[in-house]
Design an enzyme around this catalytic site. Structure first.
Site, PDB file in Angstrom:
ATOM      1  N   HIS A  62      -8.538  -4.492   8.168  1.00  0.00           N
ATOM      2  CA  HIS A  62      -7.774  -3.986   9.489  1.00  0.00           C
ATOM      3  C   HIS A  62      -8.424  -4.346  10.628  1.00  0.00           C
ATOM      4  CE1 HIS A  62      -5.202  -0.538   7.673  1.00  0.00           C
ATOM      5  NE2 HIS A  62      -6.133  -0.480   6.928  1.00  0.00           N
ATOM      6  N   HIS A  88       0.894  -1.118   0.116  1.00  0.00           N
ATOM      7  CA  HIS A  88       0.083   0.151   0.141  1.00  0.00           C
ATOM      8  C   HIS A  88       0.885   1.432  -0.022  1.00  0.00           C
ATOM      9  CE1 HIS A  88      -4.121  -1.886   1.585  1.00  0.00           C
ATOM     10  NE2 HIS A  88      -3.981  -1.751   0.153  1.00  0.00           N
TER      11      HIS A  88
HETATM   12 ZN   LIG Z   1      -2.664  -1.163   4.207  1.00  0.00          ZN
END
Ligand SMILES: [Zn+2]
Length: 428
Positions: free
Chosen positions: A409, A80
């Site tokens: 997450h 990312h």
């Molecule tokens: Zn990430």
């Protein structure tokens, strides 16, 4: 804002026993992750991201606050941009001389993502201050060392092992040993079973320190099945009403998960056959090849599909990939999965500006929206917002906006449970 310094809670015998932890970015914010661990003269850097809401040099972590020439090892947790996109800058524009490591899938995807990042920032930046060029990217890429999960690497007395972190393909947690101290760095991680990834592993050994993400802080996620039902109901309602659904995504990661959900739903609902589902990403084709290559690193359910059907589950049956908007006939109800995820620029932004004035259309935000981005602002349902074209042009907003998070997450409960399982005496 300046770098935050925290010292882990030891009772040092002497000064040389102090472990120093410095957040050059991603300390009190989401974005531009970059942390430094210094212990007994060894220095490890964790991640080198950019801030998604900022441009040029201001998007960087606070690199001027640390002597990067002292860093021995730099570990990248996943591809990312907020964890990896300033790596070429570190390697070609600073005094950094250390070795850089990431997993094989991260390295494969990183290359496509960052050349796309260079291209997009060159188009959208008003000044010429892009952080690095394609040439810098290529030169630094050769020096990145790729590692396997569960194998231990040793560099000048620093040992580290990568574990599965869930989150996105290739994401790693690093178990690090320096001078007898053991540290677990989670990077971004998830503990929720999804359609393609392994959940984050609990290392077999107990670390002295855990450095964990906390993107979602104290909030709690809705259960997976409820989220999927909510998403699919909203999409069905919108298209049956003649509207268009826009799902902005980060081009890799939760995009693949959403496409698996949509493809399965369209397969089970033949009545939706006439309604097209598009995936607009210039990276789509390249990504498909990478996802196919690394299917052995995904979870059992996707590997079983791959074995039994003898086909690539990422070769979608009901989703059309669009290279750019010139090939898109915008004729009626459709579902569009498009990057970037926070509507900063590009395809998702262009379609939002086109579709926002009509109330029958829907915008569904499925990722984490960073402060300062349009994705975050539009959650407050403003009556208008500034066009990316600039010049004070405003776009009226009447389309329906809903957030249904599929960001991989942990929430508060999952994070707490994991911290308890790992059972480290010190937590950062
Ligand atoms: Zn990430």
């Amino acid at each position: 804002m300046s770098a935050k310094r925290q010292v882990a809670d030891f009772e040092p015998v002497d000064q040389s026993d102090y472990l120093e932890f410095v957040a050059l970015g991603g300390g009190n914010e989401v974005g531009r992750s970059c942390h430094i661990i210094n212990y007994r003269g060894k220095t490890i850097m964790l991640d080198a991201g950019v801030h998604p809401a900022l441009n040029g040099l201001s998007a960087l972590p606070f690199y001027d606050d640390y002597d990067l020439s002292t860093v021995d090892v730099l570990l990248i947790s996943h591809f990312h941009l907020d964890h990896a996109a300033s790596l070429p800058y570190v390697m070609t524009h600073t005094d950094f001389k250390g070795r850089v490591f990431m997993t094989h899938p991260t390295k494969a995807i990183y290359r496509w993502l960052l050349s796309d990042y260079v291209r997009v920032s060159a188009i959208s930046s008003n000044d010429a201050s892009t952080l690095y060029t394609d040439a810098d990217l290529n030169a630094s890429f050769e020096r990145i060392e790729a590692i396997d999960y569960h194998s231990t690497t040793e560099v000048e007395g620093i040992k580290f092992t990568a574990y599965h972190a869930g989150h996105v393909l290739g994401a790693a947690m690093y178990f690090i040993e320096i001078g007898g101290i053991k540290i677990l760095f989670t990077g971004d991680y998830s503990r929720e079973e999804d359609r393609h990834l392994n959940v984050a592993e609990v290392p077999t050994e107990r670390p002295d320190i855990i450095i964990t993400e906390s993107t979602y802080g104290t909030s709690t996620h809705q259960p997976r099945s409820e989220k999927e039902t909510r998403l699919l109901n909203l999409i069905t309602k919108t298209i049956l009403n003649g509207g268009r659904c826009l799902l902005p995504v980060f081009s890799l990661g939760n995009a693949q998960e959403l496409l698996l959900i949509l493809d399965e739903y369209w397969q089970n609902h033949p009545e939706l056959d006439g309604i097209p589902v598009f995936y607009a990403s210039s990276l789509a084709r390249k990504c498909l090849a990478v996802y196919q290559t690394f299917i052995n690193m995904m979870n059992d359910s996707i590997r079983k599909k791959f074995r039994d059907d003898n086909s690539n589950p990422f070769q979608f049956k009901h989703i059309r990939s669009l290279k750019n908007l010139e090939r898109f006939d915008d004729l009626g109800p459709c579902v569009m999965v498009a990057s970037p995820g926070m509507l900063q620029n590009g395809v998702s932004r262009e379609l939002l500006e086109r579709w926002a004035p009509e109330a029958k259309n829907a915008l569904i935000l499925t990722g984490y929206s960073v402060d300062g981005t349009l994705a975050k602002q539009i959650l407050n349902e403003p009556s208008e917002f500034a066009s990316v074209a600039g010049g004070g042009i405003k776009v009226p907003r009447r389309l329906y906006v809903e957030e249904i998070s599929f960001a991989a997450h942990v929430d508060y409960k999952q994070n707490t449970e994991f911290i308890d399982l790992v059972n480290a005496p010190n937590i950062v």
